[in-house]
Design an enzyme around this catalytic site. Structure first.
Site, PDB file in Angstrom:
ATOM      1  N   LYS A 139     -61.242  11.727  82.100  1.00 10.23           N
ATOM      2  CA  LYS A 139     -61.301  13.012  82.793  1.00 10.23           C
ATOM      3  C   LYS A 139     -62.677  13.140  83.441  1.00 10.23           C
ATOM      4  O   LYS A 139     -63.707  13.070  82.760  1.00 10.23           O
ATOM      5  CB  LYS A 139     -61.076  14.143  81.793  1.00 10.23           C
ATOM      6  CG  LYS A 139     -61.262  15.521  82.411  1.00 10.23           C
ATOM      7  CD  LYS A 139     -60.859  16.621  81.454  1.00 10.23           C
ATOM      8  CE  LYS A 139     -61.190  17.984  82.021  1.00 10.23           C
ATOM      9  NZ  LYS A 139     -60.803  19.070  81.121  1.00 10.23           N
ATOM     10  N   LYS A 160     -57.428  11.994  85.207  1.00  7.88           N
ATOM     11  CA  LYS A 160     -57.517  13.311  85.815  1.00  7.88           C
ATOM     12  C   LYS A 160     -58.850  13.459  86.542  1.00  7.88           C
ATOM     13  O   LYS A 160     -59.864  13.120  85.950  1.00  7.88           O
ATOM     14  CB  LYS A 160     -57.415  14.350  84.695  1.00  7.88           C
ATOM     15  CG  LYS A 160     -57.634  15.765  85.158  1.00  7.88           C
ATOM     16  CD  LYS A 160     -57.626  16.689  83.990  1.00  7.88           C
ATOM     17  CE  LYS A 160     -58.059  18.064  84.487  1.00  7.88           C
ATOM     18  NZ  LYS A 160     -58.255  18.990  83.426  1.00  7.88           N
TER      19      LYS A 160
HETATM   20  C1  PBG Z   1     -59.917  22.480  80.053  1.00  4.95           C
HETATM   21  C2  PBG Z   1     -59.174  21.995  81.255  1.00  4.95           C
HETATM   22  C3  PBG Z   1     -59.532  22.051  82.605  1.00  4.95           C
HETATM   23  C4  PBG Z   1     -58.444  21.577  83.323  1.00  4.95           C
HETATM   24  C5  PBG Z   1     -57.479  21.208  82.393  1.00  4.95           C
HETATM   25  N1  PBG Z   1     -57.956  21.467  81.115  1.00  4.95           N
HETATM   26  C6  PBG Z   1     -60.722  22.589  83.265  1.00  4.95           C
HETATM   27  C7  PBG Z   1     -62.017  21.940  83.166  1.00  4.95           C
HETATM   28  O1  PBG Z   1     -62.209  20.890  82.554  1.00  4.95           O
HETATM   29  O2  PBG Z   1     -62.951  22.559  83.693  1.00  4.95           O
HETATM   30  C8  PBG Z   1     -58.331  21.489  84.815  1.00  4.95           C
HETATM   31  C9  PBG Z   1     -56.957  21.539  85.361  1.00  4.95           C
HETATM   32  C10 PBG Z   1     -56.845  21.787  86.814  1.00  4.95           C
HETATM   33  O3  PBG Z   1     -57.832  21.852  87.558  1.00  4.95           O
HETATM   34  O4  PBG Z   1     -55.697  21.927  87.252  1.00  4.95           O
HETATM   35  N2  PBG Z   1     -60.965  21.700  79.640  1.00  4.95           N
END
Ligand code: PBG
Length: 342
Positions: A209, A262
């Site tokens: 991520k 992601k």
């Molecule tokens: C929580 C999380 C996030 C997303 C999914 N889980 C936000 C982040 O890490 O700031 C992002 C999902 C999206 O942008 O659709 N940690």
């Protein structure tokens, strides 16, 4: 040798234009679909939902047209639509009324996600309910773990992430998906779930991520922007590709059942590399900013929504993703069903 030219390769096989004509197989739709390499089906999609304790039952998210924060009742309504168009799973995010330093609503037995899971699984036992396991929607500072000074304390956060996952499992979640990028979180969750008799609950690891600008609209939707600093101390540097393979390997070693890359669009190369190295089910997260970007252009009439969305989702599958999490899941599934029926 890598420098072999395409024309030499063709010559070596003894065939080329005009004997070979690539257009022959593109002449009609039945023919094109017979030789199509990548399939996109509603059952490849996962629909994210925001469940909220707020009073308004359906509160539109301004930066994500078509997406709303939902009461539990409205989430049930949407889940019915999800199932009716062949999408098998939802991914739940919670928006609590109250936040605190330790994000205690994340692991409260009667927290918003826990209540939504009970309601959804009660009404639709066949729906696959995946829960996002993180703290940023629940902490007053908006970071994904417990703070020590200005830093997120990895090891102290692990227990709270594990307790959150356990509370989701107790509520009936099928899959828990840790998204906080804490080192060791998959192992911590696996051992607590197993110790508590939830060895059948799977873990979808947000393995690679990235610290991405494309999460902007999500942070509006979930009210989870960090109050100070950013998430670069725990999320990955967009410049790194090899590091993603290490992240995935660690999560696999800790017991992940499925792995995720992601965001998706700017990371198709990462999806492809992970696909080549790992056999686990691979999930791509087509994130909020990717959704909003397409929505904005289509609302202007600059892009055709149906074509661009199906093209993008197909590209994620072609890169190697088995499943795609997307805010376009409902639309895409309906378009796919219609094309199939036509
Ligand atoms: C929580 C999380 C996030 C997303 C999914 N889980 C936000 C982040 O890490 O700031 C992002 C999902 C999206 O942008 O659709 N940690």
């Amino acid at each position: 040798m890598r420098s072999e030219l395409a024309s030499e390769r063709i010559a070596a096989r003894g065939a080329g234009y005009p004997t070979v004509r690539m257009r022959r197989l593109r002449r009609s739709e039945p023919l094109r679909s017979m030789v199509r390499e990548t399939e996109l089906r509603p059952s490849d999609l996962i629909y994210p939902m925001f469940v909220s304790e707020g009073r308004e039952p359906r509160r539109p998210v301004p930066s994500m047209p078509g997406v709303c924060q939902l009461s539990v009742e409205e989430a049930l309504r949407d889940a019915e639509a999800v199932l009716s168009c062949g999408v098998p799973a939802v991914l739940l995010f919670g928006i609590p009324e109250a936040k605190d330093e330790l994000g205690s609503q994340a692991y409260a037995e009667d927290g918003i996600v826990q209540r939504a899971v009970r309601a959804l699984k009660g009404r639709f036992p066949e729906l696959v309910v995946i829960t996002d396991v993180c703290m940023c929607e629940y902490t007053s500072h908006g970071h994904c773990g417990v703070l020590r000074g200005d830093e997120v304390d990895n090891d102290r956060s692990l227990e709270l992430h594990a307790l959150t996952a356990l509370s989701h499992a107790r509520a009936g979640a099928d899959v828990v998906a840790p998204s906080g990028m804490m080192d060791g979180v998959v192992g911590a969750i696996r051992s607590l779930l197993d110790a508590e008799g939830f060895e059948q609950i799977s873990i979808l690891a947000y393995a690679a991520k990235y610290a991405s600008g494309f999460y902007g609209p999500f942070r509006d939707a979930a009210g989870s922007a960090p109050a100070f600093g950013d998430r670069r101390q725990y999320q990955m540097d967009p410049a790194n590709g090899r590091e993603a393979l290490r992240e995935v390997a660690l999560d696999v070693a800790e017991g992940a059942d499925m792995i995720m890359v992601k965001p998706a669009l700017a990371y198709l190369d990462v999806i492809s590399r992970v696909r080549q190295e790992f056999d686990l089910p691979l999930v791509a997260y087509n994130v909020s900013g990717e959704y909003s970007m397409v929505k904005a252009a289509t609302q202007q009439g600059w892009l055709d929504e149906r074509r661009t969305v199906l093209e993008l989702l197909t590209a994620m599958r072609r890169a190697g993703a088995d499943l795609v999490i997307t805010y376009h899941a409902l639309d895409a599934a309906r378009w796919l069903i219609r094309a199939e029926g036509a």
